[in-house]
Design a protein around this motif. Structure first.
Motif, PDB file in Angstrom:
ATOM      1  N   ARG A   8      49.340  49.496  52.246  1.00 32.28           N
ATOM      2  CA  ARG A   8      47.999  50.571  52.506  1.00 32.28           C
ATOM      3  C   ARG A   8      48.294  50.895  54.038  1.00 32.28           C
ATOM      4  NH1 ARG A   8      45.012  47.543  48.902  1.00 32.28           N
ATOM      5  NH2 ARG A   8      44.301  46.164  50.362  1.00 32.28           N
ATOM      6  N   LYS A   9      48.639  49.871  54.733  1.00 38.73           N
ATOM      7  CA  LYS A   9      48.961  50.082  56.162  1.00 38.73           C
ATOM      8  C   LYS A   9      49.683  51.169  56.506  1.00 38.73           C
ATOM      9  CE  LYS A   9      49.077  45.679  58.064  1.00 38.73           C
ATOM     10  NZ  LYS A   9      49.082  44.825  59.102  1.00 38.73           N
ATOM     11  N   ASP A  20      33.808  62.484  44.939  1.00 38.32           N
ATOM     12  CA  ASP A  20      35.136  61.986  44.759  1.00 38.32           C
ATOM     13  C   ASP A  20      35.973  62.956  43.647  1.00 38.32           C
ATOM     14  OD1 ASP A  20      37.546  60.792  44.412  1.00 38.32           O
ATOM     15  OD2 ASP A  20      36.891  58.792  44.363  1.00 38.32           O
ATOM     16  N   SER A  33      45.796  51.760  40.022  1.00 38.05           N
ATOM     17  CA  SER A  33      45.217  52.033  41.378  1.00 38.05           C
ATOM     18  C   SER A  33      43.893  52.821  41.272  1.00 38.05           C
ATOM     19  CB  SER A  33      46.336  52.886  41.954  1.00 38.05           C
ATOM     20  OG  SER A  33      46.136  53.875  42.694  1.00 38.05           O
ATOM     21  N   ARG A  77      50.739  53.455  54.293  1.00 34.70           N
ATOM     22  CA  ARG A  77      50.615  54.691  54.084  1.00 34.70           C
ATOM     23  C   ARG A  77      49.330  55.227  54.780  1.00 34.70           C
ATOM     24  NH1 ARG A  77      48.398  54.242  48.712  1.00 34.70           N
ATOM     25  NH2 ARG A  77      48.827  51.899  48.733  1.00 34.70           N
ATOM     26  N   ILE A  87      40.390  51.238  43.307  1.00 37.79           N
ATOM     27  CA  ILE A  87      39.557  51.923  43.941  1.00 37.79           C
ATOM     28  C   ILE A  87      38.134  51.821  43.508  1.00 37.79           C
ATOM     29  CG2 ILE A  87      39.077  54.543  45.038  1.00 37.79           C
ATOM     30  CD1 ILE A  87      41.980  55.013  44.542  1.00 37.79           C
ATOM     31  N   ASP A  90      41.170  44.679  52.769  1.00 33.86           N
ATOM     32  CA  ASP A  90      41.801  44.471  53.967  1.00 33.86           C
ATOM     33  C   ASP A  90      41.108  43.615  55.154  1.00 33.86           C
ATOM     34  OD1 ASP A  90      43.554  46.349  52.882  1.00 33.86           O
ATOM     35  OD2 ASP A  90      43.162  48.013  54.025  1.00 33.86           O
ATOM     36  N   VAL A 100      46.294  53.996  54.655  1.00 32.04           N
ATOM     37  CA  VAL A 100      44.739  53.956  54.053  1.00 32.04           C
ATOM     38  C   VAL A 100      44.142  52.658  54.163  1.00 32.04           C
ATOM     39  CG1 VAL A 100      45.257  55.939  52.148  1.00 32.04           C
ATOM     40  CG2 VAL A 100      45.897  53.468  51.852  1.00 32.04           C
ATOM     41  N   ARG A 101      43.103  52.865  53.935  1.00 33.64           N
ATOM     42  CA  ARG A 101      42.112  51.332  54.173  1.00 33.64           C
ATOM     43  C   ARG A 101      41.381  51.208  52.807  1.00 33.64           C
ATOM     44  NH1 ARG A 101      41.347  47.486  57.748  1.00 33.64           N
ATOM     45  NH2 ARG A 101      39.084  46.686  57.725  1.00 33.64           N
TER      46      ARG A 101
END
Ligand code: CAA
Length: 696
Positions: free
Chosen positions: A535-536, A668, A487, A538, A491, A546, A540-541
């Motif tokens: 993701r939906k 970040d 993951s 959780r 990202i 997406d 997040v996008r």
């Protein structure tokens, strides 16, 4: 006293035995003992023939890999073999178990080889990034011909005794006591006055290829497909080619030079690291040999989808009956049809006989009745990745499962402790995380819950090995080791698209690095909708993935994803490029050129950082465990040794400094170097140092 080689007599036959557990590796003491015993037997006029054999589970399984890279002490293996070569009495190697590498080379110094039934003989050096270094590339072709020797050396896979007999590598298969059979063979050779031709002088099997040298390249072309980026296969081919025209003594010298160059190279170091890391991973803190695994005679798998089907095949493949349970008949039928199709493909490829396919299918008990799991010694849940669904199911499982059954979840992300809590038998619960396709991928993450019983963990490890997986124990956290690091990579991959790269640039850099495929091709294979749904849930996008999913581009299954598909081969799609550029504009990111070097740094350094956190938190026991996970679960190239070993070769300070820079530039926080990474970078240390200190 160090005396791993002994000499005894059976009348006129000398028997030299190597006894150096566990696998009779050729460490210095063994080579010295062999040299002395062969010299003694040669010089003793009352000895008429010499048998060399190994005590314990195997004949010599090769050079001692722990000695590689250290100054070598004489006599070398080649000195031993040259000594045997010049003995004018019959010399016979009597082998069992796995005569491999230097072990097989030793036997090829003898005039004859006899083997116990069940022996597997090979030259596996290529798997360690090496080539045989004691004459193997010259002697094996002289015994079996280049046509057979080249694939054996390039694949590193051993062959069974009966094939070795047919090929001419072995002269006789001994039924019954091996040494008795070998002594009888020696007496037969003496009685028949068989000619004693040294292997190095055998030329018959090379005649054909020498007359048609162009055939060599045809054989190479047939077998040297998957050697991209690797040094050892090219060296092996170069060495074997010398059998066409180079005198053997000169060729052996050149072979040695090639071997020595490889042994100090980064690729072999990485592959040796993996060899030992894989064996270390089998050692679980707190689970000694005194912890007996529970007996597993029957399995049950809940869920007949892609994962459940693949998992159950693993059991049937090793003869364990498996009950496979689905909610409704239609899904069960679909699942069984896929399983059958997979087996049929193996039959078509020739790796499975129709008879064995029938036997395997007969081991399945497909049903929609959850109560059918009551006889199973291990139950593996492989349903939809959703906590309430899993909790409800475990509540039911524990009411049906027999006492002492191991209850496993195949979750890839969820909290195993939370799932265990819904049962009244928390110690019996753990995670067994398979990788897709579950009947193929070797990795098995075994997720140790905080209260998992030691014998349950030992059982999962034993089951993992039994079904031919490489099990690695990990702790509970979101995504465990593999997916948590994946993951971190995912990202960054998305960000790179927004900043200026295209899917083919990112994937291209990773395949050039040595991965079988990059993150976007992998997404297309797995289905972009899988990540999109999760993701939906959780909230997040991932802007680009997406947007693709919303446009119905789910990947290979819809013929379109990050790429366009005709069959399974991806083609860059101008529509995707437009969609990516639009997304950059929408989010106000100015696109720029992204170099391959930056792609590698941006994708793999954050994984290393996450790996360091995983170690700090005790989610993985050792850096080598993480490397094994990435090698067997995600196709990290073996010759780079896995992400943590690779990081050591890059230099932890370099990685730490770049991560700091990334954190600064992007804001970040995930890029802030882990405390362990900082510490090692400050000390000029490595993850290997950390592993050594921890083990001490
Ligand atoms: N050198 C040093 N240690 C070795 C070894 C070797 N060649 N082969 C195995 N071991 C060690 C393992 O590390 C393991 O140690 P721990 O118990 O401390 O973990 C132990 O022996 C038992 O090994 P396995 O757990 O692998 O046992 P197994 O029964 O499953 O498999 C085997 C046995 C098939 C021999 C397997 O160990 C193997 O494949 N070994 C490597 C063989 C090899 O690659 N030989 C070639 C070496 S290179 C060479 O010989 C170059 C040359 O030309 C001179």
């Amino acid at each position: 006293m160090d005396n791993p080689v002994s000499l005894r007599r059976d009348g006129n036959v000398a028997i030299i035995t190597v006894d150096n557990p566990p696998v009779n590796a050729l460490r210095h003491g063994v080579r010295k003992g062999l040299f002395e015993c062969f010299t003694q037997a040669r010089d003793d006029a009352s000895v008429e023939a010499i048998v060399v054999t190994g005590a314990g589970r195997t004949f010599v399984a090769g050079a001692d890999i722990t000695e590689f890279g250290k100054p070598s002490q004489p006599p070398g293996l080649m000195d031993v073999i040259s000594l045997i070569d010049d003995i004018s009495k019959p010399t016979i190697a009597a082998v069992h178990g796995t005569p491999l590498g230097g072990g097989l080379e030793l036997t090829m110094g003898c005039h004859f080889r006899v083997a116990a039934a069940g022996t597997r003989l090979g030259l596996p050096e290529i798997k360690l990034g090496l080539i045989p270094g004691a004459g193997g590339t010259q002697r094996l072709p002289r015994l079996v011909g280049v046509e057979k020797a080249l694939p054996m050396i390039l694949s590193g896979d051993p062959i069974p005794a009966k094939d070795a007999l047919a090929a001419g590598l072995v002269d006789e298969i001994v039924e019954g006591d091996l040494v008795t059979g070998a002594v009888a063979f020696a007496r037969k050779v003496l009685a028949e006055k068989r000619p004693l031709t040294r292997v190095k002088d055998r030329e018959e099997k090379l005649k054909n290829i020498r007359a048609n040298p162009q055939k060599f390249d045809e054989i190479v072309a047939q077998h040297a497909k998957k050697t991209r980026g690797l040094h050892a296969p090219a060296a092996a081919i170069e060495a074997i080619r010398m059998t066409l025209d180079t005198p053997i003594d000169e060729a052996q010298k050149k072979e040695r030079e090639l071997f020595l160059k490889l042994v100090v190279g980064d690729q072999s170091k990485a592959q040796r690291h993996i060899f030992f890391a894989e064996r270390e991973a089998a050692k679980v803190p707190g689970i000694g040999k005194d912890v007996a695994p529970r007996e597993i005679k029957r399995a049950a798998v809940i869920g007949a989808g892609t994962m459940g089907g693949g998992i159950s095949m693993n059991f049937a493949n090793v003869g364990i009956p498996v009950t496979i349970i689905e909610n409704d008949e239609a899904a069960l039928k679909r699942g069984m049809a896929t399983i059958e199709k997979n087996y049929q493909m193996s039959v078509q490829r020739g790796s499975l006989t129709p008879e064995n396919m029938g036997k395997r299918l007969a081991l399945f008990n497909p049903t929609t009745d959850l109560n059918a799991l009551k006889d199973a010694d291990i139950v593996i849940e492989a349903v939809f990745e959703n906590m309430p669904v899993k909790k409800e199911l475990f509540g039911k499982i524990e009411k049906i499962a027999k006492k002492g059954a191991v209850l496993a979840t195949n979750t890839s992300y969820l909290n195993v402790d939370e799932i265990a809590q819904v049962t009244s038998r928390v110690p019996d619960v753990l995670g067994m995380h398979f990788f897709s396709p579950a009947n193929v991928m070797k990795l098995l993450e075994i997720v140790r819950g905080k209260d998992t019983a030691p014998d349950v963990l030992a059982t999962a490890m034993a089951v993992g090995r039994k079904i031919n997986k490489v099990p690695v124990v990990v702790g509970v956290c979101h995504g465990f080791v593999g997916n948590r690091m994946l993951s971190a990579r995912g990202i960054e991959a998305e960000k790179l698209l927004l900043e200026g790269a295209l899917p083919q640039d990112v994937d291209g850099a990773l395949t050039e690095f040595g991965f079988p495929m990059g993150p976007f091709a992998m997404s297309d294979l797995a289905g972009i909708d899988v990540g999109w749904r999760s993701r939906k849930e959780r909230g997040v996008r991932a802007e680009i993935a997406d947007t693709l999913a919303e446009a119905g581009r789910f990947g290979q299954k819809t013929g379109k994803g990050f790429y366009l598909y005709e069959g399974r081969s991806p083609r860059p799609d101008p529509e995707v490029e437009k969609l990516i550029v639009d997304a950059s504009v929408r989010l106000g990111v100015t696109r720029r050129n992204v170099s391959k070097e930056e792609i590698i740094e941006r994708l793999i350094y954050p994984m290393v950082n996450e790996g360091a956190r995983i170690l700090e938190e005790g989610i993985a026991t050792r850096p080598g465990d993480i490397d094994v996970v990435w090698l067997y679960g995600y196709g990290f190239p073996a010759w780079r040794g896995g992400p943590m070993h690779w990081a050591d070769t890059v230099g932890l300070k370099k990685i730490r400094d770049r991560l700091r820079q990334l954190a600064r530039e992007s804001g970040d926080k995930r890029h802030e170097p882990a405390a362990l990474l900082n510490k090692l970078a400050d000390e000029g240390g490595t993850f290997a140092d950390y592993a050594r200190q921890k083990a001490a």
